[in-house]
Motif scaffolding. Structure first.
Motif, PDB file in Angstrom:
ATOM      1  N   TRP A  95       0.808  -1.213   0.000  1.00 39.73           N
ATOM      2  CA  TRP A  95       0.000   0.000   0.000  1.00 39.73           C
ATOM      3  C   TRP A  95       0.850   1.276   0.000  1.00 39.73           C
ATOM      4  O   TRP A  95       0.483   2.268  -0.627  1.00 39.73           O
ATOM      5  CB  TRP A  95      -0.979   0.003   1.171  1.00 39.73           C
ATOM      6  N   VAL A  99       0.343   4.019  -2.947  1.00 34.13           N
ATOM      7  CA  VAL A  99      -0.102   5.381  -2.638  1.00 34.13           C
ATOM      8  C   VAL A  99       0.934   6.406  -3.088  1.00 34.13           C
ATOM      9  O   VAL A  99       0.590   7.452  -3.648  1.00 34.13           O
ATOM     10  CB  VAL A  99      -0.397   5.528  -1.128  1.00 34.13           C
ATOM     11  N   THR A 103       0.200   9.174  -5.936  1.00 35.82           N
ATOM     12  CA  THR A 103       0.297  10.588  -5.564  1.00 35.82           C
ATOM     13  C   THR A 103       1.188  11.353  -6.534  1.00 35.82           C
ATOM     14  O   THR A 103       0.838  12.449  -7.006  1.00 35.82           O
ATOM     15  CB  THR A 103       0.841  10.741  -4.132  1.00 35.82           C
ATOM     16  N   ILE A 217      -8.328   5.345  -4.891  1.00 36.97           N
ATOM     17  CA  ILE A 217      -7.257   6.150  -4.300  1.00 36.97           C
ATOM     18  C   ILE A 217      -7.005   7.407  -5.124  1.00 36.97           C
ATOM     19  O   ILE A 217      -6.762   8.492  -4.574  1.00 36.97           O
ATOM     20  CB  ILE A 217      -5.967   5.321  -4.164  1.00 36.97           C
ATOM     21  N   SER A 218      -7.082   7.295  -6.444  1.00 38.35           N
ATOM     22  CA  SER A 218      -6.851   8.454  -7.314  1.00 38.35           C
ATOM     23  C   SER A 218      -7.868   9.556  -7.043  1.00 38.35           C
ATOM     24  O   SER A 218      -7.515  10.742  -6.974  1.00 38.35           O
ATOM     25  CB  SER A 218      -6.928   8.037  -8.784  1.00 38.35           C
ATOM     26  N   THR A 220      -9.528  10.047  -4.307  1.00 38.12           N
ATOM     27  CA  THR A 220      -9.273  10.598  -2.967  1.00 38.12           C
ATOM     28  C   THR A 220      -8.082  11.556  -2.978  1.00 38.12           C
ATOM     29  O   THR A 220      -8.157  12.669  -2.442  1.00 38.12           O
ATOM     30  CB  THR A 220      -9.011   9.458  -1.965  1.00 38.12           C
TER      31      THR A 220
END
Length: 238
Positions: A95, A99, A103, A217-218, A220
């Motif tokens: 993870w 991430v 990012t 995730i993108s 967020t």
């Protein structure tokens, strides 16, 4: 009141049924021919635009009558979480890398898109609108409106990004020697949101899991970093 309700029901059945019939016909065409460029979503959009303009159908009436189909987008996205759940244990050890990678990728994507649009068009509104082309529609439109962009442009750009990823994404990744299902899933989920994820989900559960993870995730990360990032870009350019 009964006449009004009957009229609304007729419109819902007519326009929703028409939309489903057109889409399903192109699904069968693609299955029969095996041609990836015969994307049902893309062809359906073209045909519906032609029909709405040719028969002078009121777009707001069409949109209201087919809202039941639009509302199915949310449970459809949630359904993509099932393969994510199946691979959750294997993702836990990765993870931090995922991430960090997302990012950096999202920050570069937002920056490049915004800067290039400003250099070519010099319109902050359009630059903002195009910057959110690679995230899921509800988040992209909400951020566009928050940052004084044009939500219609964002919606159109999101559709294009999804279609290009769905049609050409895997072929391009294979061409540049990216063959790992995990890497392909992360790339498609980041660049082409739900439409791309739905397409690669047909390849394997691993593609579906990592693309779904990237999609979530993108969105967020984009919601967190984009306001301050675009503000800093404004200061840099002006």
């Amino acid at each position: 009141m009964q006449l009004i309700n009957l009229s609304l029901l007729t419109d819902v059945l007519l326009y929703s049924g028409l939309t489903l019939a057109v889409y399903h016909s192109f699904v069968r065409l693609q299955q029969k021919t095996g041609k990836i460029w015969l994307n049902p979503m893309l062809l359906c959009i073209f045909v519906l635009i032609f029909m709405i303009t040719s028969f002078e159908i009121d777009f707001q009436q069409y949109r209201q009558s087919t809202s039941i189909l639009s509302n199915l987008l949310e449970p459809a996205v949630i359904a993509l979480g099932f393969p994510l759940y199946q691979h959750l244990n294997s993702m836990k050890s990765q993870w931090k890398q995922i991430v960090s990678f997302l990012t950096i990728s999202i920050s570069l994507l937002l920056s490049i898109s915004y800067i290039l649009t400003m250099l070519l068009i010099k319109s902050p509104s359009i630059a903002v609108s195009l910057s959110f082309k690679s995230i899921t529609t509800p988040v992209g439109i909400a951020l566009t409106e928050q940052l004084n962009g044009n939500s219609a442009i964002t919606a159109f750009a999101i559709i294009l990004a999804g279609l290009f990823g769905a049609i050409f994404g895997i072929k391009w990744l294979t061409f540049i020697k990216v063959s790992s299902p995990k890497a392909q899933g992360l790339a498609i989920g980041t660049a082409s949101h739900a439409l791309g994820t739905a397409t690669v989900s047909q390849l394997s559960y691993q593609h579906a899991a990592y693309s779904s993870l990237a999609l979530i995730i993108s969105a967020t990360i984009t919601a967190i970093v984009s306001p301050s990032l675009i503000h800093q870009l404004d200061l840099l350019l002006f």
